[in-house]
Design a protein around this motif. Sequence first.
Motif, PDB file in Angstrom:
ATOM      1  N   GLY A 142       0.854  -1.190   0.000  1.00 31.76           N
ATOM      2  CA  GLY A 142       0.000   0.000   0.000  1.00 31.76           C
ATOM      3  C   GLY A 142       0.886   1.234   0.000  1.00 31.76           C
ATOM      4  O   GLY A 142       1.813   1.344  -0.801  1.00 31.76           O
ATOM      5  N   PRO A 143       0.646   2.155   0.946  1.00 29.46           N
ATOM      6  CA  PRO A 143       1.472   3.366   0.990  1.00 29.46           C
ATOM      7  C   PRO A 143       2.777   3.178   1.768  1.00 29.46           C
ATOM      8  O   PRO A 143       3.536   4.109   1.928  1.00 29.46           O
ATOM      9  CB  PRO A 143       0.558   4.363   1.716  1.00 29.46           C
ATOM     10  CG  PRO A 143      -0.229   3.504   2.646  1.00 29.46           C
ATOM     11  CD  PRO A 143      -0.474   2.218   1.881  1.00 29.46           C
ATOM     12  N   PHE A 144       3.045   1.953   2.252  1.00 30.22           N
ATOM     13  CA  PHE A 144       4.196   1.719   3.112  1.00 30.22           C
ATOM     14  C   PHE A 144       5.384   1.141   2.351  1.00 30.22           C
ATOM     15  O   PHE A 144       5.248   0.181   1.600  1.00 30.22           O
ATOM     16  CB  PHE A 144       3.828   0.757   4.255  1.00 30.22           C
ATOM     17  CG  PHE A 144       2.787   1.307   5.175  1.00 30.22           C
ATOM     18  CD1 PHE A 144       3.117   2.218   6.163  1.00 30.22           C
ATOM     19  CD2 PHE A 144       1.464   0.926   5.042  1.00 30.22           C
ATOM     20  CE1 PHE A 144       2.157   2.725   7.011  1.00 30.22           C
ATOM     21  CE2 PHE A 144       0.494   1.433   5.884  1.00 30.22           C
ATOM     22  CZ  PHE A 144       0.842   2.344   6.870  1.00 30.22           C
ATOM     23  N   ASN A 145       6.546   1.730   2.574  1.00 27.88           N
ATOM     24  CA  ASN A 145       7.808   1.184   2.098  1.00 27.88           C
ATOM     25  C   ASN A 145       8.363   0.366   3.255  1.00 27.88           C
ATOM     26  O   ASN A 145       8.816   0.916   4.253  1.00 27.88           O
ATOM     27  CB  ASN A 145       8.768   2.303   1.702  1.00 27.88           C
ATOM     28  CG  ASN A 145      10.059   1.767   1.156  1.00 27.88           C
ATOM     29  OD1 ASN A 145      10.159   0.602   0.793  1.00 27.88           O
ATOM     30  ND2 ASN A 145      11.071   2.622   1.117  1.00 27.88           N
ATOM     31  N   VAL A 146       8.325  -0.960   3.137  1.00 30.59           N
ATOM     32  CA  VAL A 146       8.681  -1.847   4.236  1.00 30.59           C
ATOM     33  C   VAL A 146      10.085  -2.402   4.031  1.00 30.59           C
ATOM     34  O   VAL A 146      10.368  -3.025   3.000  1.00 30.59           O
ATOM     35  CB  VAL A 146       7.671  -3.015   4.356  1.00 30.59           C
ATOM     36  CG1 VAL A 146       8.037  -3.931   5.514  1.00 30.59           C
ATOM     37  CG2 VAL A 146       6.255  -2.483   4.519  1.00 30.59           C
ATOM     38  N   SER A 147      10.963  -2.170   5.007  1.00 29.81           N
ATOM     39  CA  SER A 147      12.301  -2.768   5.014  1.00 29.81           C
ATOM     40  C   SER A 147      12.178  -4.134   5.673  1.00 29.81           C
ATOM     41  O   SER A 147      11.782  -4.233   6.836  1.00 29.81           O
ATOM     42  CB  SER A 147      13.286  -1.898   5.803  1.00 29.81           C
ATOM     43  OG  SER A 147      13.422  -0.647   5.184  1.00 29.81           O
ATOM     44  N   ASN A 148      12.491  -5.197   4.938  1.00 33.73           N
ATOM     45  CA  ASN A 148      12.313  -6.560   5.424  1.00 33.73           C
ATOM     46  C   ASN A 148      13.603  -7.093   6.019  1.00 33.73           C
ATOM     47  O   ASN A 148      14.655  -7.075   5.375  1.00 33.73           O
ATOM     48  CB  ASN A 148      11.848  -7.471   4.282  1.00 33.73           C
ATOM     49  CG  ASN A 148      10.495  -7.038   3.767  1.00 33.73           C
ATOM     50  OD1 ASN A 148       9.508  -7.065   4.480  1.00 33.73           O
ATOM     51  ND2 ASN A 148      10.457  -6.614   2.520  1.00 33.73           N
TER      52      ASN A 148
END
Length: 161
Positions: A142-148
């Motif tokens: 969605g609108p989130f840039n997720v660092s995994n």
Amino acid sequence: MAFKYCLLLGLFLVAAASMAMAAQAQMGLGGGLLALMRIQGTVFCSANVTDVPINNATASPVFPNAVVQLQCGAGNTVVAGATTDGFGLFSIVLDPLQNVLSTLLTGCTLVVKTPLSTCNANLPAAGRLLSSLQFVGNTLVGPFNVSNVVPAGFQFLPNLN
């Protein structure tokens, strides 16, 4: 009078835009994206590192209901935690405004606080599973840039309590 009104309105719009850009920069919201860090993985019921799955072949059962803590710094301060589900999976979501990825990767570890004897009475009650962390990439959700981030590999430390 109209000129003063237009000039005042123009100054107000410039000030508002400047404040909005400064707030966006402080919050790390480049491109309108919100940022998160997610640590997720699976805990297995084993003191032997070689018993973990390789090529989707599970040699050890998973460790359900295990308490996993993210500990950081010289004092091993608990920053966050989670409990594994019935499949041994856990997920910890962090706010990058309070946690820096580079510090997370170099100064933090995952510790399974629940004794291994909880999932198998033949395993030791003393000692803990511990893992360093590994960055595996970013995803857009969605609108989130997720660092995994994932565990680099749990190891059994018999003297850790």
